[in-house]
Design an enzyme around this catalytic site. Sequence first.
Site, PDB file in Angstrom:
ATOM      1  N   CYS A  13       0.862  -1.180   0.000  1.00 13.60           N
ATOM      2  CA  CYS A  13       0.000   0.000   0.000  1.00 13.60           C
ATOM      3  C   CYS A  13       0.897   1.227   0.000  1.00 13.60           C
ATOM      4  O   CYS A  13       1.567   1.500   0.987  1.00 13.60           O
ATOM      5  CB  CYS A  13      -0.918   0.002   1.218  1.00 13.60           C
ATOM      6  N   GLU A  47      -3.786   1.136  -6.018  1.00  9.61           N
ATOM      7  CA  GLU A  47      -2.821   0.101  -6.371  1.00  9.61           C
ATOM      8  C   GLU A  47      -2.675   0.090  -7.886  1.00  9.61           C
ATOM      9  O   GLU A  47      -3.614   0.429  -8.616  1.00  9.61           O
ATOM     10  CB  GLU A  47      -3.276  -1.267  -5.851  1.00  9.61           C
TER      11      GLU A  47
END
Length: 353
Positions: free
Chosen positions: A2, A127
């Site tokens: 992340c 992402e």
Amino acid sequence: MCGRTSCHLPRDALTRACAYLDRQGRRQLPQWRDPDKYCPSYNKSPQSSSPVLLSRLHFEKDADSSDRIIFPMRWGLVPSWFKESDPSKLQFNTSNCRSDTIMEKQSFKAPLGKGRRCVVLADGFYEWQRCQGTNQRQPYFIYFPQSKTEKSGENSGSDSLNNKEEVWDNWRLLTMAGIFDCWEPPKGERLYSYSIITVDSCRGLSDIHSRMPAILDGEEAVSKWLDFGEVSTQEALKLIHPIDNITFHPVSPVVNNSRNNTPECLAPADLLVKKEPKASGSSQRMMQWLATKSPKKEVPDSPKKDASGLPQWSSQFLQKSPLPTKRGASSSLLDRWLKQEKEDEPVAKRPNS
């Protein structure tokens, strides 16, 4: 992993979104610590400041460990034992912490053993998926599935923000498990910083990336993770695992640059507008069918914009989650949410105004 998040809610709205029940079952709003350090953003990256939830007991010895505060902290844990005078000189990346090695690395094992557990707050995270056969990567925005009631969003004014009994029924914040630490430099004030714990990706995200944040799904999971006074480290770590209750959609490459901080960062993008339809065959028929189902685009590289200046989209752009979700509700809520942001924005700050 992340490496980018969005957390754009104003401070008062963020407070309401974090309302909780204390040990006596009373609805409470978390108190802020260093509130002026909170900077809302659609595009937060490591080394920036992000809001986290943690137990008040970390700062007040007589507090109940179930009481909560919101504290903006630096993203990227700086260990308490770090000897340099500048945290940027840390030689390794601590923005994420792998769950499978969390007890092997002293940078994470030590604060975890002290109960320094926190919950990182975000609208969602970004992402990037590597496109096969190219060096290009497609960004996605990933978040909790959203539900929408008829009254949702109608009571977001200042009066309702001060009413802790009023249940927050707007965007559900993503709650990610984190570890924090406190570093004291030779000169200057203490620096609080955190790392987001990561796990193997769930089935629905595995095609995008092999790792995902450890998401705490629900009030019980959040409460147990924060309550280091009552919940041991061993019990808390049982909460760290992949979850399937997420949804996602592709977004514009504008998010690639961390300096870009606009609603366009998380607005759904139509991937089809970048592809040329073939002259014949099933691809052409599919493109013709889509053209009758969605509005035409003004330019090939961007979604059509409505009167508010924000891109339009439909639920067809939301990607499938392994569990049934109300994708239409999520898309509709995100649409209204961003439009409301545009309406509330001061005229002087709007582009071309």
